[in-house]
Design an enzyme around this catalytic site. Structure first.
Site, short mmCIF file in Angstrom:
data_model
loop_
_atom_site.label_atom_id
_atom_site.label_comp_id
_atom_site.label_asym_id
_atom_site.label_seq_id
_atom_site.Cartn_x
_atom_site.Cartn_y
_atom_site.Cartn_z
N LYS A 126 35.51 32.53 40.82
CA LYS A 126 35.82 33.11 42.13
C LYS A 126 34.88 34.27 42.39
O LYS A 126 34.67 35.12 41.53
CB LYS A 126 37.26 33.62 42.16
CG LYS A 126 37.70 34.14 43.53
CD LYS A 126 38.08 32.98 44.41
CE LYS A 126 38.46 33.43 45.82
NZ LYS A 126 37.28 33.76 46.64
N LYS A 135 37.64 41.93 36.94
CA LYS A 135 38.55 42.25 38.04
C LYS A 135 39.70 41.24 38.11
O LYS A 135 40.88 41.62 38.22
CB LYS A 135 37.78 42.26 39.36
CG LYS A 135 38.57 42.73 40.56
CD LYS A 135 37.73 42.66 41.83
CE LYS A 135 36.48 43.51 41.74
NZ LYS A 135 35.71 43.51 43.01
N LYS A 178 29.58 34.84 41.51
CA LYS A 178 28.96 35.54 42.63
C LYS A 178 27.80 34.70 43.14
O LYS A 178 27.18 33.95 42.38
CB LYS A 178 28.44 36.92 42.20
CG LYS A 178 28.31 37.91 43.35
CD LYS A 178 29.68 38.37 43.81
CE LYS A 178 29.58 39.44 44.89
NZ LYS A 178 30.92 39.97 45.24
N THR A 193 40.73 44.28 51.01
CA THR A 193 40.04 45.18 50.08
C THR A 193 40.29 46.63 50.48
O THR A 193 40.57 47.48 49.62
CB THR A 193 38.53 44.88 50.06
OG1 THR A 193 38.33 43.50 49.71
CG2 THR A 193 37.82 45.76 49.05
N SER A 205 42.57 36.83 48.48
CA SER A 205 41.86 35.55 48.39
C SER A 205 42.67 34.56 47.55
O SER A 205 42.75 33.37 47.86
CB SER A 205 40.48 35.76 47.77
OG SER A 205 39.55 36.20 48.74
#
Length: 439
Positions: free
Chosen positions: A93, A117, A129, A213, A372
């Site tokens: 992710k 994270k 990423k 966020t 998400s």
């Protein structure tokens, strides 16, 4: 308009150390920082060199050429990347960024941080990423659509709702995710809403995802201020960055009673000793595209925003902005990392020696991946939650993780960053151990 755009990694003033005389001296890269943080964690945990190497190395990397037929008929070529750092706790992710400074090492670092994270927040993902080395400001919407669809087509073999789920990041947004979802779905033969998160609501996006966020950063910032005995109603703040994270963070902090004294964006910074009117500023930026020139505020050197005399500093732009060259001039007692990797290891040591509280990115800005995850779950179930449900679940997860990190740090006399990284690395390593090594 033709040729190949590769771009520099980033401008010198966003990733360098400044000496007292004003000369710039390059510091470590984000990948160096990420590897250094991992080395500290594996050392404290007593892990073997072999396990450390597995945790430090991405499981899969893909570099792709992304040709673009420009609106004027010419051809341009860009480079795209997708790095999948770890799969041990679930599918990969991570966001997709469009920036001229994107390169493979930066994407590797961001994917590694994403692994920690997800583990820290106990979300069943590994880290990934992606990025394309392109400046989206220089291209039309039609050109960006073509770039997105071609990039998606190139990485199709390694993405999917059970493999790797992209999301928006720097330079991308919900429209980018809509194009990615459509491209993947057309190639699959049916609509697959779970292939990306951060989609428009009308295409299966989650309520609350766009500001998740920022809400997470705000929850953590308020908890950190309280931890330091600072009342939000009497506190002041400065926010570096007025994009996806910084804008709503400034707004939520203002609503919580803080005086936001300074804001910056890519064009400069503004300051008002009595506090900025954030709602008016948002309307001004919607009209002009920048915070510069906002009535009732004075212009400020962008770098000096980080050194304002405030209770709370939120770096919410790019990595590497707090470094050995400016850390001694940063006076905020509480620093909450809205961006990924804004604080270099050298700066972190300086802040620790001076007693400043730094809440690390893998905790502070995890609200996006939490929602998400909620969006992915909703897509898989075809059942949608309302905004109040999403925000309540987000707050619960963020504050639970905050307390776990604070308790772990207190019990072992560690910084919050080290405690968060050790907790996350331990969870990923445990998944490795339980799954075993194949073959």
């Amino acid at each position: 308009m033709s040729g190949v755009i590769t771009g520099e990694r980033r401008s010198a003033d966003t990733h360098s150390a400044r000496s007292g005389g004003g000369a710039f001296v390059p510091e470590a890269t984000p990948l160096d920082d990420a590897r250094a943080q991992l080395a500290v964690a594996t050392g404290l945990l007593g892990y073997s060199d072999g396990l450390h190497a597995m945790l430090a190395t991405p499981r899969r990397e893909l570099t792709v050429a992304v040709p673009l037929r420009a609106d004027d008929g010419s051809t341009m070529l860009f480079t795209g990347y997708r790095v999948q750092h770890n799969f041990s706790r679930g599918p990969a992710k991570g966001g997709l960024r469009y920036s001229p400074g994107v390169n493979l090492d930066e994407v590797r670092a961001l994917a590694m941080w994403m692994t920690w994270k997800c583990a820290l927040l106990d979300v069943p993902y590994g880290g990934a990423k992606g990025g394309v080395a392109i400046d989206p400001r220089l291209h039309s919407k039609a050109e960006l659509e073509r770039v997105t669809r071609r990039y998606t087509s190139e990485i199709l073999p390694i993405i999917g709702p059970e493999r790797d789920i992209p999301a928006p990041d720097v330079g991308t947004d919900e429209q980018t995710m809509a194009w990615m979802m459509d491209t993947y779905s057309v190639n699959t033969g049916y609509t697959v809403p779970g292939i990306v998160t951060g989609k428009p609501i009308s295409l299966g996006g989650s309520q609350g995802r766009a500001s998740a966020t920022s809400r997470g950063v705000t929850h953590i910032a308020l908890a950190a201020l309280k931890h330091r005995g600072i009342s939000a109603s009497r506190a002041s703040a400065a926010v570096q960055g007025f994009g996806k994270v910084g804008r709503d963070t400034a707004r939520f902090l203002h609503q919580a009673g803080l005086r936001v004294l300074g804001i910056s964006d890519q064009y400069g910074a503004i300051h008002n000793a009595g506090g900025l009117d954030i709602e008016r500023l948002c309307a001004f930026v919607d009209e002009t595209g920048t915070v510069m020139g906002f009535p009732g505020a004075e212009p400020l050197d962008r770098d000096l925003l980080l050194e304002l005399d405030v209770d709370l500093l939120v770096p919410a732009a790019v990595e590497g902005v707090l470094h050995e060259g400016n850390a001694t001039r940063v006076t905020a007692p509480v620093i909450v990392e809205g961006a990924n990797g804004p604080t270099s290891p050298a700066a972190a040591r300086i802040f620790a020696d001076r007693g400043q509280l730094v809440v690390p990115d893998i905790l502070a800005n995890a609200g996006g991946v939490i929602v998400s995850y909620f969006e992915w779950v909703q897509a898989n179930q075809a059942y949608w939650w309302n905004a109040a449900e999403v925000e309540a679940k987000l707050e619960e997860r963020m504050l639970s993780a905050w307390q776990q990190v604070v308790d772990y740090a207190t019990q072992r006399t560690l910084s919050l960053r080290t405690a968060a990284t050790v907790l996350a690395v331990e969870r990923v390593a445990e998944a490795h151990r339980l799954r075993g090594l194949y073959p």
